[in-house]
Design an enzyme around this catalytic site. Sequence first.
Site, PDB file in Angstrom:
ATOM      1  N   TYR A 136       0.824  -1.220   0.000  1.00 18.45           N
ATOM      2  CA  TYR A 136       0.000   0.000   0.000  1.00 18.45           C
ATOM      3  C   TYR A 136       0.855   1.265   0.000  1.00 18.45           C
ATOM      4  O   TYR A 136       0.415   2.329   0.432  1.00 18.45           O
ATOM      5  CB  TYR A 136      -0.946   0.023   1.213  1.00 18.45           C
ATOM      6  CG  TYR A 136      -1.955  -1.109   1.274  1.00 18.45           C
ATOM      7  CD1 TYR A 136      -2.102  -2.026   0.238  1.00 18.45           C
ATOM      8  CD2 TYR A 136      -2.786  -1.258   2.373  1.00 18.45           C
ATOM      9  CE1 TYR A 136      -3.026  -3.058   0.308  1.00 18.45           C
ATOM     10  CE2 TYR A 136      -3.717  -2.286   2.447  1.00 18.45           C
ATOM     11  CZ  TYR A 136      -3.825  -3.194   1.412  1.00 18.45           C
ATOM     12  OH  TYR A 136      -4.747  -4.205   1.495  1.00 18.45           O
ATOM     13  N   LYS A 187       5.215 -14.518   2.233  1.00 17.35           N
ATOM     14  CA  LYS A 187       4.963 -15.377   1.072  1.00 17.35           C
ATOM     15  C   LYS A 187       6.284 -15.463   0.322  1.00 17.35           C
ATOM     16  O   LYS A 187       6.381 -15.134  -0.864  1.00 17.35           O
ATOM     17  CB  LYS A 187       3.837 -14.754   0.219  1.00 17.35           C
ATOM     18  CG  LYS A 187       3.365 -15.613  -0.940  1.00 17.35           C
ATOM     19  CD  LYS A 187       2.671 -16.892  -0.510  1.00 17.35           C
ATOM     20  CE  LYS A 187       2.420 -17.774  -1.731  1.00 17.35           C
ATOM     21  NZ  LYS A 187       1.901 -19.101  -1.362  1.00 17.35           N
ATOM     22  N   ASP A 220      -0.954 -18.108   2.807  1.00 18.49           N
ATOM     23  CA  ASP A 220      -2.072 -18.987   2.435  1.00 18.49           C
ATOM     24  C   ASP A 220      -2.262 -20.069   3.493  1.00 18.49           C
ATOM     25  O   ASP A 220      -3.382 -20.375   3.907  1.00 18.49           O
ATOM     26  CB  ASP A 220      -1.875 -19.587   1.030  1.00 18.49           C
ATOM     27  CG  ASP A 220      -0.445 -20.053   0.763  1.00 18.49           C
ATOM     28  OD1 ASP A 220       0.454 -19.762   1.576  1.00 18.49           O
ATOM     29  OD2 ASP A 220      -0.226 -20.717  -0.262  1.00 18.49           O
ATOM     30  N   ASP A 244      -4.057  -7.066   6.381  1.00 15.87           N
ATOM     31  CA  ASP A 244      -5.371  -6.460   6.139  1.00 15.87           C
ATOM     32  C   ASP A 244      -6.391  -7.577   5.935  1.00 15.87           C
ATOM     33  O   ASP A 244      -7.471  -7.605   6.543  1.00 15.87           O
ATOM     34  CB  ASP A 244      -5.274  -5.572   4.885  1.00 15.87           C
ATOM     35  CG  ASP A 244      -6.522  -4.735   4.660  1.00 15.87           C
ATOM     36  OD1 ASP A 244      -7.411  -4.733   5.539  1.00 15.87           O
ATOM     37  OD2 ASP A 244      -6.606  -4.079   3.603  1.00 15.87           O
ATOM     38  N   ASP A 248      -9.470  -9.198   8.733  1.00 19.11           N
ATOM     39  CA  ASP A 248     -10.910  -9.315   8.482  1.00 19.11           C
ATOM     40  C   ASP A 248     -11.372 -10.746   8.761  1.00 19.11           C
ATOM     41  O   ASP A 248     -12.445 -10.975   9.328  1.00 19.11           O
ATOM     42  CB  ASP A 248     -11.266  -8.939   7.029  1.00 19.11           C
ATOM     43  CG  ASP A 248     -11.547  -7.442   6.871  1.00 19.11           C
ATOM     44  OD1 ASP A 248     -10.978  -6.666   7.649  1.00 19.11           O
ATOM     45  OD2 ASP A 248     -12.334  -7.065   5.983  1.00 19.11           O
TER      46      ASP A 248
END
Length: 352
Positions: A136, A187, A220, A244, A248
């Site tokens: 971001y 990752k 993942d 992020d 959630d």
Amino acid sequence: MNNYKIAAIPGDGIGVEVIAAGVEVLQALAAKCGTFGLEFAHFDWGSERYLREGQYIPEGGLASLKAFDAIFFGAVGSQEVPDHVSLWGLRLPICQGFDQYANVRPARVLPGVTSPLAKGKAIDWVIVRENSEGEYAGSGGRVHQGLPIEVATEVSTFTRVGVERIHRFAFELARTRPAKHLTLVTKSNAQRHGMVLWDEVFAEVAKDYPDVRTTRELVDAVTTTMVLKPEQLDVVVATNLHADILSDLAAALSGSLGIAPTANLNPSREFPSMFEPIHGSAFDITGKGVANPIATFWTAVMMLEHLGEAAAARELMAAIEAVTESGLHTPDLGGKATTREVTDAVLALIRR
Ligand code: NAI
Ligand code: MG
């Protein structure tokens, strides 16, 4: 007596409803405790203002926020403004301008709340999200706009300073918790530059924290751990994008997006930190009076902790948990209560 100056920025949609409830509860708490004061200034920075004046933050606005001890933020987002415009118009300039690089997101199943996970699965996590760079960072561009040969780049930027400081922050936090366990999520198998830097710096910083147990998971894979073996996680550190998404998921697994809080911290305290529920402006329930204010109340707890008012923070958290335990739930938690009723119940406990 400490008198804290708080900038309240309700923003859009249910942000306005939950921040009003949060301010009411905080004022009642300060009056009850009598050991500190809270002075709120209200800012009408939101999408209505943007549509009227072309700016979310007026000229000099960001600088004027510097004088505050903390920022109490609702949500930003409107059906009349593209989401990337609203986010980059209000929330990100504050996070990035005030170097709030540590985004802290606790997740816990509160008493009386049912997690969608199988019974007996315990969730008690803190997700630490890098909040100033990474995916971001806003780096990239569009070339040949509108033509068939159009190209867009979205470049993730990871700096050694940025990576090291978030890892150090996560280790410090993990050290304060009973489990003293930190999971690094990256990752680095597929993303072999920035994510490998994350892994390397993590290993270096870990040497300074021999008392903290560490594990590593790919992003993942960690989603399956969260769902199937939630008790294996304690503090999790991850990049801006990864955390992020994971937070959630964490909120949903804890019962609802309507209870999850977050703090955007500037740990050096050079700038004010910002506290907000993690949910957005929720167009589907705006104006109906049923937004769950618990996320905002828990957010207020985090703000009080940051200000150094630990006793008041504990008292508010106890009141929140007593109310969730009583079964007085808004519709997102399967109940019929309104924002007003939940707020009144918390107020009654505080004033008792
Ligand atoms: P959202 O969080 O606003 O809503 C998702 C779902 O959760 C909706 O069904 C909503 O009713 C429910 N929900 C959220 N908070 C709730 C609460 N306190 N009580 C009860 N139910 C609640 O996310 P969505 O729909 O993706 O985004 C709506 C707008 O909000 C968009 O413009 C988006 O960009 C913005 N947004 C802003 C954020 C921020 O300011 N930090 C964060 C997330 C979204
Ligand atoms: Mg999010």
